[in-house]
Design a protein around this motif. Sequence first.
Motif, PDB file in Angstrom:
ATOM      1  N   GLY A 108       0.841  -1.181   0.000  1.00 30.01           N
ATOM      2  CA  GLY A 108       0.000   0.000   0.000  1.00 30.01           C
ATOM      3  C   GLY A 108       0.879   1.235   0.000  1.00 30.01           C
ATOM      4  O   GLY A 108       2.088   1.164   0.176  1.00 30.01           O
ATOM      5  N   ASN A 109       0.251   2.357  -0.203  1.00 36.17           N
ATOM      6  CA  ASN A 109       0.999   3.589  -0.238  1.00 36.17           C
ATOM      7  C   ASN A 109       0.267   4.611   0.615  1.00 36.17           C
ATOM      8  O   ASN A 109      -0.827   5.017   0.250  1.00 36.17           O
ATOM      9  CB  ASN A 109       1.129   4.076  -1.680  1.00 36.17           C
ATOM     10  CG  ASN A 109       2.158   5.161  -1.820  1.00 36.17           C
ATOM     11  OD1 ASN A 109       2.868   5.478  -0.887  1.00 36.17           O
ATOM     12  ND2 ASN A 109       2.227   5.740  -3.004  1.00 36.17           N
ATOM     13  N   PRO A 110       0.772   4.997   1.754  1.00 38.29           N
ATOM     14  CA  PRO A 110       2.076   4.628   2.300  1.00 38.29           C
ATOM     15  C   PRO A 110       2.035   3.238   2.929  1.00 38.29           C
ATOM     16  O   PRO A 110       0.990   2.750   3.319  1.00 38.29           O
ATOM     17  CB  PRO A 110       2.328   5.690   3.369  1.00 38.29           C
ATOM     18  CG  PRO A 110       0.967   6.073   3.832  1.00 38.29           C
ATOM     19  CD  PRO A 110       0.080   5.956   2.618  1.00 38.29           C
ATOM     20  N   CYS A 111       3.209   2.643   3.050  1.00 38.54           N
ATOM     21  CA  CYS A 111       3.354   1.323   3.656  1.00 38.54           C
ATOM     22  C   CYS A 111       3.088   1.451   5.157  1.00 38.54           C
ATOM     23  O   CYS A 111       3.750   2.220   5.837  1.00 38.54           O
ATOM     24  CB  CYS A 111       4.766   0.795   3.404  1.00 38.54           C
ATOM     25  SG  CYS A 111       5.085  -0.776   4.192  1.00 38.54           S
ATOM     26  N   ASN A 112       2.088   0.716   5.650  1.00 41.62           N
ATOM     27  CA  ASN A 112       1.739   0.784   7.068  1.00 41.62           C
ATOM     28  C   ASN A 112       1.295  -0.603   7.538  1.00 41.62           C
ATOM     29  O   ASN A 112       0.114  -0.841   7.747  1.00 41.62           O
ATOM     30  CB  ASN A 112       0.640   1.820   7.293  1.00 41.62           C
ATOM     31  CG  ASN A 112       0.441   2.123   8.759  1.00 41.62           C
ATOM     32  OD1 ASN A 112       1.266   1.796   9.601  1.00 41.62           O
ATOM     33  ND2 ASN A 112      -0.675   2.756   9.076  1.00 41.62           N
ATOM     34  N   PRO A 113       2.261  -1.524   7.710  1.00 49.09           N
ATOM     35  CA  PRO A 113       1.891  -2.891   8.092  1.00 49.09           C
ATOM     36  C   PRO A 113       1.285  -2.960   9.486  1.00 49.09           C
ATOM     37  O   PRO A 113       1.467  -2.069  10.306  1.00 49.09           O
ATOM     38  CB  PRO A 113       3.208  -3.659   8.016  1.00 49.09           C
ATOM     39  CG  PRO A 113       4.271  -2.631   8.123  1.00 49.09           C
ATOM     40  CD  PRO A 113       3.693  -1.360   7.579  1.00 49.09           C
ATOM     41  N   TRP A 114       0.561  -4.051   9.730  1.00 48.81           N
ATOM     42  CA  TRP A 114      -0.144  -4.218  10.997  1.00 48.81           C
ATOM     43  C   TRP A 114       0.766  -4.095  12.209  1.00 48.81           C
ATOM     44  O   TRP A 114       0.374  -3.517  13.212  1.00 48.81           O
ATOM     45  CB  TRP A 114      -0.862  -5.561  11.026  1.00 48.81           C
ATOM     46  CG  TRP A 114      -1.984  -5.669  10.039  1.00 48.81           C
ATOM     47  CD1 TRP A 114      -2.656  -4.632   9.447  1.00 48.81           C
ATOM     48  CD2 TRP A 114      -2.556  -6.861   9.535  1.00 48.81           C
ATOM     49  NE1 TRP A 114      -3.612  -5.127   8.595  1.00 48.81           N
ATOM     50  CE2 TRP A 114      -3.578  -6.497   8.635  1.00 48.81           C
ATOM     51  CE3 TRP A 114      -2.307  -8.212   9.739  1.00 48.81           C
ATOM     52  CZ2 TRP A 114      -4.346  -7.427   7.962  1.00 48.81           C
ATOM     53  CZ3 TRP A 114      -3.082  -9.136   9.064  1.00 48.81           C
ATOM     54  CH2 TRP A 114      -4.084  -8.740   8.189  1.00 48.81           C
ATOM     55  N   GLN A 115       1.987  -4.656  12.138  1.00 55.72           N
ATOM     56  CA  GLN A 115       2.847  -4.586  13.317  1.00 55.72           C
ATOM     57  C   GLN A 115       3.195  -3.152  13.671  1.00 55.72           C
ATOM     58  O   GLN A 115       3.469  -2.849  14.826  1.00 55.72           O
ATOM     59  CB  GLN A 115       4.111  -5.449  13.170  1.00 55.72           C
ATOM     60  CG  GLN A 115       5.115  -4.951  12.170  1.00 55.72           C
ATOM     61  CD  GLN A 115       4.961  -5.612  10.821  1.00 55.72           C
ATOM     62  OE1 GLN A 115       3.928  -6.172  10.509  1.00 55.72           O
ATOM     63  NE2 GLN A 115       5.995  -5.550  10.006  1.00 55.72           N
ATOM     64  N   ASP A 116       3.173  -2.244  12.714  1.00 52.09           N
ATOM     65  CA  ASP A 116       3.397  -0.828  13.004  1.00 52.09           C
ATOM     66  C   ASP A 116       2.101  -0.167  13.481  1.00 52.09           C
ATOM     67  O   ASP A 116       2.105   0.583  14.458  1.00 52.09           O
ATOM     68  CB  ASP A 116       3.921  -0.092  11.767  1.00 52.09           C
ATOM     69  CG  ASP A 116       5.353  -0.443  11.436  1.00 52.09           C
ATOM     70  OD1 ASP A 116       6.073  -0.926  12.334  1.00 52.09           O
ATOM     71  OD2 ASP A 116       5.757  -0.238  10.286  1.00 52.09           O
ATOM     72  N   ARG A 117       1.005  -0.448  12.794  1.00 49.54           N
ATOM     73  CA  ARG A 117      -0.282   0.153  13.146  1.00 49.54           C
ATOM     74  C   ARG A 117      -0.709  -0.211  14.562  1.00 49.54           C
ATOM     75  O   ARG A 117      -1.160   0.639  15.319  1.00 49.54           O
ATOM     76  CB  ARG A 117      -1.362  -0.338  12.174  1.00 49.54           C
ATOM     77  CG  ARG A 117      -1.920   0.749  11.310  1.00 49.54           C
ATOM     78  CD  ARG A 117      -3.020   0.253  10.438  1.00 49.54           C
ATOM     79  NE  ARG A 117      -2.414  -0.464   9.315  1.00 49.54           N
ATOM     80  CZ  ARG A 117      -3.086  -1.175   8.442  1.00 49.54           C
ATOM     81  NH1 ARG A 117      -4.385  -1.310   8.556  1.00 49.54           N
ATOM     82  NH2 ARG A 117      -2.483  -1.774   7.445  1.00 49.54           N
ATOM     83  N   TRP A 118      -0.595  -1.480  14.897  1.00 41.08           N
ATOM     84  CA  TRP A 118      -1.090  -1.974  16.187  1.00 41.08           C
ATOM     85  C   TRP A 118      -0.195  -1.604  17.360  1.00 41.08           C
ATOM     86  O   TRP A 118      -0.613  -1.711  18.509  1.00 41.08           O
ATOM     87  CB  TRP A 118      -1.264  -3.477  16.133  1.00 41.08           C
ATOM     88  CG  TRP A 118      -2.303  -3.944  15.156  1.00 41.08           C
ATOM     89  CD1 TRP A 118      -3.304  -3.200  14.605  1.00 41.08           C
ATOM     90  CD2 TRP A 118      -2.442  -5.247  14.613  1.00 41.08           C
ATOM     91  NE1 TRP A 118      -4.055  -3.968  13.755  1.00 41.08           N
ATOM     92  CE2 TRP A 118      -3.546  -5.247  13.740  1.00 41.08           C
ATOM     93  CE3 TRP A 118      -1.733  -6.439  14.781  1.00 41.08           C
ATOM     94  CZ2 TRP A 118      -3.966  -6.356  13.044  1.00 41.08           C
ATOM     95  CZ3 TRP A 118      -2.158  -7.551  14.084  1.00 41.08           C
ATOM     96  CH2 TRP A 118      -3.252  -7.514  13.226  1.00 41.08           C
ATOM     97  N   THR A 119       1.029  -1.194  17.109  1.00 42.79           N
ATOM     98  CA  THR A 119       1.964  -0.876  18.193  1.00 42.79           C
ATOM     99  C   THR A 119       2.411   0.585  18.182  1.00 42.79           C
ATOM    100  O   THR A 119       3.292   0.967  18.951  1.00 42.79           O
ATOM    101  CB  THR A 119       3.218  -1.783  18.114  1.00 42.79           C
ATOM    102  OG1 THR A 119       3.852  -1.584  16.847  1.00 42.79           O
ATOM    103  CG2 THR A 119       2.862  -3.246  18.298  1.00 42.79           C
TER     104      THR A 119
END
Length: 135
Positions: A108-119
């Motif tokens: 995705g753009n911007p890159c925002n994976p779950w491990q970043d979002r959730w923490t």
Amino acid sequence: LNYVIDMVIFYVFMFFVGVFLMIAFPAAMESYISNDEGGFNLADKLLSLFLYAIYMSLLEAILQGKSFGKMITKTRAVNWDGSTISTGTAFARGFSRAVPFCVLSAFGNPCNPWQDRWTDTMVIDERKSIRSLEV
């Protein structure tokens, strides 16, 4: 790129762990191998996810937000305010990666994976970071 590098290093590490286990416990490993049906084994997959979560958690906790992949690409996981992640946050990030299809959340753009979002963390490029120049 970090994920690919870390995954390759993890599986190389696990290969050597397997060799060690074969040497140290040959009878137990022989019975495990002879019982394998050669198909999909959910228990093995879950164990791999758990071990990968522990591996990444320990790396990021000990190396203050870095993993081997992040060392190579000169990136680091930090809190949203730019501060170093805590051990608890490193473990939360590690176990977030164990969620099935987590790797797909990075597209995705911007890159925002779950491990970043959730923490409430992000991965920064240390070469472009002002904070890395201050250290």
